[in-house]
Design an enzyme around this catalytic site. Structure first.
Site, PDB file in Angstrom:
ATOM      1  NE  ARG A  72      -6.656 -10.243  -3.129  1.00 35.57           N
ATOM      2  CZ  ARG A  72      -6.212 -11.322  -2.458  1.00 35.57           C
ATOM      3  NH1 ARG A  72      -4.959 -11.721  -2.573  1.00 35.57           N
ATOM      4  NH2 ARG A  72      -7.023 -11.997  -1.683  1.00 35.57           N
ATOM      5  NE  ARG A 141      -0.074 -13.461  -3.074  1.00 32.77           N
ATOM      6  CZ  ARG A 141      -1.097 -13.977  -2.386  1.00 32.77           C
ATOM      7  NH1 ARG A 141      -1.988 -13.203  -1.807  1.00 32.77           N
ATOM      8  NH2 ARG A 141      -1.230 -15.274  -2.269  1.00 32.77           N
ATOM      9  CE  LYS A 205      -1.167 -16.148   0.802  1.00 35.93           C
ATOM     10  NZ  LYS A 205      -2.434 -15.943   1.537  1.00 35.93           N
ATOM     11  CE  LYS A 207      -0.300 -11.761   2.143  1.00 38.08           C
ATOM     12  NZ  LYS A 207      -1.417 -11.924   3.094  1.00 38.08           N
ATOM     13  CB  CYS A 428     -11.387 -11.677   6.704  1.00 34.73           C
ATOM     14  SG  CYS A 428     -12.326 -13.100   7.300  1.00 34.73           S
ATOM     15  CB  CYS A 434     -13.598 -16.966   2.087  1.00 34.43           C
ATOM     16  SG  CYS A 434     -12.014 -17.712   2.506  1.00 34.43           S
ATOM     17  CB  CYS A 473     -10.615 -19.672   8.756  1.00 28.29           C
ATOM     18  SG  CYS A 473      -9.334 -19.118   7.622  1.00 28.29           S
ATOM     19  CB  CYS A 477      -7.778 -12.507   5.594  1.00 29.59           C
ATOM     20  SG  CYS A 477      -7.257 -14.036   4.798  1.00 29.59           S
TER      21      CYS A 477
HETATM   22 FE1  SRM Z   1      -6.068 -13.659   2.897  1.00 27.34          FE
HETATM   23  C1  SRM Z   1      -6.358 -16.752   1.649  1.00 27.34           C
HETATM   24  C2  SRM Z   1      -8.996 -12.803   1.517  1.00 27.34           C
HETATM   25  C3  SRM Z   1      -5.363 -10.437   3.511  1.00 27.34           C
HETATM   26  C4  SRM Z   1      -3.607 -14.626   5.073  1.00 27.34           C
HETATM   27  N1  SRM Z   1      -7.416 -14.613   1.737  1.00 27.34           N
HETATM   28  C5  SRM Z   1      -7.324 -15.904   1.296  1.00 27.34           C
HETATM   29  C6  SRM Z   1      -8.414 -16.218   0.259  1.00 27.34           C
HETATM   30  C7  SRM Z   1      -7.881 -15.913  -1.096  1.00 27.34           C
HETATM   31  C8  SRM Z   1      -9.003 -17.640   0.333  1.00 27.34           C
HETATM   32  C9  SRM Z   1      -8.373 -18.668  -0.576  1.00 27.34           C
HETATM   33  O1  SRM Z   1      -7.157 -18.958  -0.472  1.00 27.34           O
HETATM   34  O2  SRM Z   1      -9.110 -19.209  -1.395  1.00 27.34           O
HETATM   35  C10 SRM Z   1      -9.465 -15.190   0.717  1.00 27.34           C
HETATM   36  C11 SRM Z   1     -10.443 -14.733  -0.356  1.00 27.34           C
HETATM   37  C12 SRM Z   1     -11.763 -14.373   0.248  1.00 27.34           C
HETATM   38  C13 SRM Z   1     -12.669 -13.686  -0.701  1.00 27.34           C
HETATM   39  O3  SRM Z   1     -13.716 -14.267  -1.036  1.00 27.34           O
HETATM   40  O4  SRM Z   1     -12.387 -12.563  -1.108  1.00 27.34           O
HETATM   41  C14 SRM Z   1      -8.587 -14.124   1.339  1.00 27.34           C
HETATM   42  N2  SRM Z   1      -6.961 -11.955   2.471  1.00 27.34           N
HETATM   43  C15 SRM Z   1      -8.214 -11.799   1.982  1.00 27.34           C
HETATM   44  C16 SRM Z   1      -8.661 -10.361   2.030  1.00 27.34           C
HETATM   45  C17 SRM Z   1      -9.566  -9.966   0.875  1.00 27.34           C
HETATM   46  C18 SRM Z   1      -9.346 -10.111   3.374  1.00 27.34           C
HETATM   47  C19 SRM Z   1     -10.140  -8.835   3.476  1.00 27.34           C
HETATM   48  O5  SRM Z   1     -11.314  -8.963   3.839  1.00 27.34           O
HETATM   49  O6  SRM Z   1      -9.612  -7.755   3.267  1.00 27.34           O
HETATM   50  C20 SRM Z   1      -7.296  -9.667   2.056  1.00 27.34           C
HETATM   51  C21 SRM Z   1      -6.757  -9.401   0.685  1.00 27.34           C
HETATM   52  C22 SRM Z   1      -5.439  -8.723   0.752  1.00 27.34           C
HETATM   53  C23 SRM Z   1      -4.905  -8.299  -0.595  1.00 27.34           C
HETATM   54  O7  SRM Z   1      -5.419  -7.316  -1.117  1.00 27.34           O
HETATM   55  O8  SRM Z   1      -3.954  -8.920  -1.061  1.00 27.34           O
HETATM   56  C24 SRM Z   1      -6.450 -10.745   2.723  1.00 27.34           C
HETATM   57  N3  SRM Z   1      -4.678 -12.708   4.005  1.00 27.34           N
HETATM   58  C25 SRM Z   1      -4.635 -11.366   4.235  1.00 27.34           C
HETATM   59  C26 SRM Z   1      -3.777 -11.073   5.339  1.00 27.34           C
HETATM   60  C27 SRM Z   1      -3.513  -9.698   5.939  1.00 27.34           C
HETATM   61  C28 SRM Z   1      -2.304  -9.044   5.391  1.00 27.34           C
HETATM   62  O9  SRM Z   1      -1.654  -9.554   4.480  1.00 27.34           O
HETATM   63  O10 SRM Z   1      -1.969  -7.974   5.905  1.00 27.34           O
HETATM   64  C29 SRM Z   1      -3.299 -12.289   5.813  1.00 27.34           C
HETATM   65  C30 SRM Z   1      -2.423 -12.499   7.066  1.00 27.34           C
HETATM   66  C31 SRM Z   1      -1.006 -12.096   6.849  1.00 27.34           C
HETATM   67  C32 SRM Z   1      -0.219 -13.207   6.250  1.00 27.34           C
HETATM   68  O11 SRM Z   1      -0.218 -13.367   5.041  1.00 27.34           O
HETATM   69  O12 SRM Z   1       0.391 -13.949   7.023  1.00 27.34           O
HETATM   70  C33 SRM Z   1      -3.859 -13.312   4.947  1.00 27.34           C
HETATM   71  N4  SRM Z   1      -5.109 -15.418   3.244  1.00 27.34           N
HETATM   72  C34 SRM Z   1      -4.156 -15.613   4.205  1.00 27.34           C
HETATM   73  C35 SRM Z   1      -3.807 -17.016   4.228  1.00 27.34           C
HETATM   74  C36 SRM Z   1      -2.759 -17.679   5.145  1.00 27.34           C
HETATM   75  C37 SRM Z   1      -1.394 -17.605   4.539  1.00 27.34           C
HETATM   76  C38 SRM Z   1      -0.393 -18.455   5.243  1.00 27.34           C
HETATM   77  O13 SRM Z   1       0.719 -17.988   5.496  1.00 27.34           O
HETATM   78  O14 SRM Z   1      -0.694 -19.623   5.529  1.00 27.34           O
HETATM   79  C39 SRM Z   1      -4.617 -17.649   3.260  1.00 27.34           C
HETATM   80  C40 SRM Z   1      -4.643 -19.139   2.890  1.00 27.34           C
HETATM   81  C41 SRM Z   1      -3.514 -19.555   2.025  1.00 27.34           C
HETATM   82  O15 SRM Z   1      -2.748 -18.762   1.496  1.00 27.34           O
HETATM   83  O16 SRM Z   1      -3.398 -20.774   1.852  1.00 27.34           O
HETATM   84  C42 SRM Z   1      -5.413 -16.618   2.660  1.00 27.34           C
HETATM   85 FE1  SF4 Z   2     -11.216 -16.599   4.275  1.00 26.72          FE
HETATM   86 FE2  SF4 Z   2     -10.022 -17.255   6.524  1.00 26.72          FE
HETATM   87 FE3  SF4 Z   2      -9.068 -15.276   5.053  1.00 26.72          FE
HETATM   88 FE4  SF4 Z   2     -11.293 -14.915   6.335  1.00 26.72          FE
HETATM   89  S1  SF4 Z   2      -9.327 -15.319   7.294  1.00 26.72           S
HETATM   90  S2  SF4 Z   2     -10.953 -14.392   4.161  1.00 26.72           S
HETATM   91  S3  SF4 Z   2     -12.220 -16.910   6.258  1.00 26.72           S
HETATM   92  S4  SF4 Z   2      -9.119 -17.375   4.459  1.00 26.72           S
END
Ligand code: SRM
Ligand code: SF4
Length: 559
Positions: A72, A141, A205, A207, A428, A434, A473, A477
């Protein structure tokens, strides 16, 4: 004191995030890297993944999982020059799957990179003045900034803050340069001592997003820190500061919840703003939960210690008082598709990229179009937090040439003829990469929309800009909790249907029906849309109607 989580121990023992990554890379027996290193490479912008579609087949043949890596980029404010786009395009083709993924945080991901391709990829990025530092891991991030140049005559000034904040909160370790770019280690390790992150980094993390009202396209309240630009008479006065946003929850764990950020005050000027941002991160470093990662985000620290405590502690650390929150108003949260002119008279075209997947299909060759535009050198690229791309900074004399390219590759037809709901939808990544996905998202939402479009037409709602978002899930995201219709994966083919979010990202949705499949989703939406069409007030959004009708109870809204 509670026991530190395993990741805390890995960070502290990592020698500035180096761990044994080099040894892991040299190991040719496996496509994976060592377990502890899997946690560390996140800080360098990568995740180890495997192709979940092929797990069973590989297991039957007694082969290890098909491991690969996702990388990324760090793009504060989501900006790329044409030369940088060409570099990313080439790397995607040579070292990854070829698909370039625009994320919901305004940057790009490449998937499916095998271990031996990581170093060449980072080297190619470096040559293009790009890096992936700190785009994942327990650290600040990619910093978001409203991507629409049209919204403000001082967009560039506000945009500059994304870069300043990103730099301010970068880790000091030189590990990235040594491991991936073969830089010599520093002679004096003291030079990389890190007053902010120390050797423990943040508990989780972190943000940050900057919004330029009236458009909340960055979903500012979903961030640990949200900065809302306060502009009066064309002058940037400073920022309202909101803290403690975060959208994830865990099914069955009532201690976890999505939360929108709380406004705590206004800060004028660059020096004070940067100080406040830095110290909020430092408070989270010192007070965040380091034993239970499910409760480690700033939102939980804030709710545990209280908003008043937090503000006082912040004021003590920065040495000045925050001013009362100034009035700002959000009226939308969307991308402006098609052609528009910015405040400087330059043109920009926002392209619909369904779920952020830049690729060529039978209907539109978005990837080829973007490459041709980059080769023309007549436009820059700005990514939106809704997973779209803006072809920006186009001179009036170049507009026709850009339009001809977009037209030739079917991009104009895709962008302008797609239904309104599809243009504002987001999913997402989810399967197959994922590891946390319980259900499909980006591979399924387009099909679900095919089936929803006739329902919208039936109820004459096809022009309504209803925001629908799907995640595989409950991590959220694609910010499914901040949608008017949220679909949150619970298992294969099953989702919670969530309703009642508002259109501008200031009120979360709530569960309306749990764990339902496609047939029930469509049947429910058919009835709900019918009531909405019949009973809505003038200008009332679907989300507001859901609250008025008490389909769900109202979540506290940001005011
Ligand atoms: Fe996310 C984890 C993809 C935005 C909350 N996110 C993941 C992972 C890395 C899975 C992992 O931990 O192994 C996913 C990778 C999937 C893949 O194959 O690419 C993933 N997140 C994404 C992306 C690519 C979704 C998309 O389709 O656009 C976004 C990448 C953003 C970036 O460029 O940095 C993405 N993730 C978000 C957002 C939205 C936002 O930030 O505006 C959230 C919700 C906001 C937040 O953070 O509260 C988000 N992602 C999470 C979480 C839950 C975090 C938590 O507080 O518990 C996880 C899981 C974790 O961190 O344990 C996670
Ligand atoms: Fe993966 Fe859940 Fe984030 Fe979708 S919402 S990319 S399934 S961690």
């Amino acid at each position: 004191m509670s026991k530190k989580s395993a990741i805390e121990i890995i960070k502290e023992a990592s020698d500035g995030l180096r761990g044994t990554i080099r040894e892991s890379l040299r190991d040719e027996i496996t496509g994976a890297i060592r377990e502890d290193d899997q946690a560390l490479i996140k800080f360098h912008g990568m995740y180890q993944q495997d192709d979940r579609d092929r797990r069973e087949e590989r297991a039957a043949k007694k082969l290890e999982r098909l491991y690969s890596f996702m990388i990324r980029l760090r793009l504060p404010g989501g900006f790329l020059t044409p030369a940088q786009w060409i570099a990313v395009h080439e790397v995607a083709g040579e070292n990854a799957t070829g698909v370039i993924k625009i994320t919901s945080r305004q940057t790009l991901q490449l998937h499916g990179m095998i271990k031996s391709k990581i170093k060449p990829t980072i080297k190619a990025f470096n040559e293009a003045k790009l890096d992936s530092i700190a785009t994942c891991g327990d650290i600040n991030r990619n910093v978001l900034c409203s991507s629409h140049p049209k919204e403000s005559p001082i967009h560039e000034e506000v945009f500059g803050y994304a870069d300043k904040i990103s730099r301010l909160l970068m880790p000091r370790t030189r590990a990235y340069y040594e491991i991936w770019l073969d830089d010599e280690p520093l002679l004096d390790k003291k030079e990389e001592e890190d007053p902010l992150y120390q050797d423990r980094y943040l508990p989780r993390k972190f943000k940050i997003a900057i919004a330029i009202p009236p458009n909340n396209d960055v979903d500012v309240f979903a961030n640990d820190i949200g900065l809302i630009a306060v502009i009066s008479n064309g002058h940037l006065e400073g920022f309202n500061i909101a803290i403690g946003g975060g959208l994830s929850s865990t099914h069955g764990n009532p201690d976890t919840y999505p939360r929108l950020a709380t406004l705590i005050g206004f800060v004028p000027g660059e020096e004070k703003t940067l100080k406040v941002v830095y110290e909020i991160a430092a408070i989270q470093r010192d007070h965040g939960n380091r034993s239970d990662r499910k409760l480690a985000r700033l939102k939980y620290t804030l709710d545990r210690l209280g908003v008043d405590w937090f503000r006082e502690e912040l004021e003590r650390r920065v040495g000045f008082a925050l001013e009362p929150v100034r009035t700002t108003v959000f009226t939308s949260r969307k991308d402006h598709f098609g052609w528009h002119q910015n405040a400087e008279g330059l043109w920009y075209y926002t392209v619909l990229v369904e779920n952020g997947r830049v690729t060529d299909t039978g209907t539109a060759q978005v990837k080829s179009a973007l490459l041709a535009i980059a080769h023309s050198g007549k436009a820059n690229f700005r990514f939106t937090c809704n997973q779209n791309v803006i072809i920006s900074d186009v001179k009036a004399s170049d507009k026709a040439a850009i339009e001809a390219i977009l037209d030739a590759y079917g991009v104009i037809l895709l962008t302008e003829k797609s239904s309104v709901i599809r243009r504002h939808a987001m999913a997402c990544v989810a399967l197959p990469t994922c590891p946390l996905a319980l259900a499909e998202a980006q591979r399924y939402l387009p099909t679900l929309l095919d089936k929803m479009e006739p329902l919208l037409q039936k109820h004459q709602l096809q022009q309504e800009e209803i925001i629908i978002r799907m995640t595989g899930c409950p991590n959220g995201c694609a910010r499914s909790y901040a949608a008017e219709i949220g679909l949150v994966g619970t298992g294969p083919g099953r989702y919670n249907l969530q309703l009642g979010g508002d259109r501008i990202g200031q009120r979360l949705n709530q569960i309306y029906q749990e764990n339902i499949g496609e047939e029930e989703i469509l049947a429910s939406l058919d009835g709900l849309l019918e009531s909405y069409a019949a009973g809505r007030l003038t200008g009332e959004s679907f989300g507001d109607f859901a609250i008025r009708k008490q389909w769900v109870s109202s979540h506290d809204a940001v005011n």
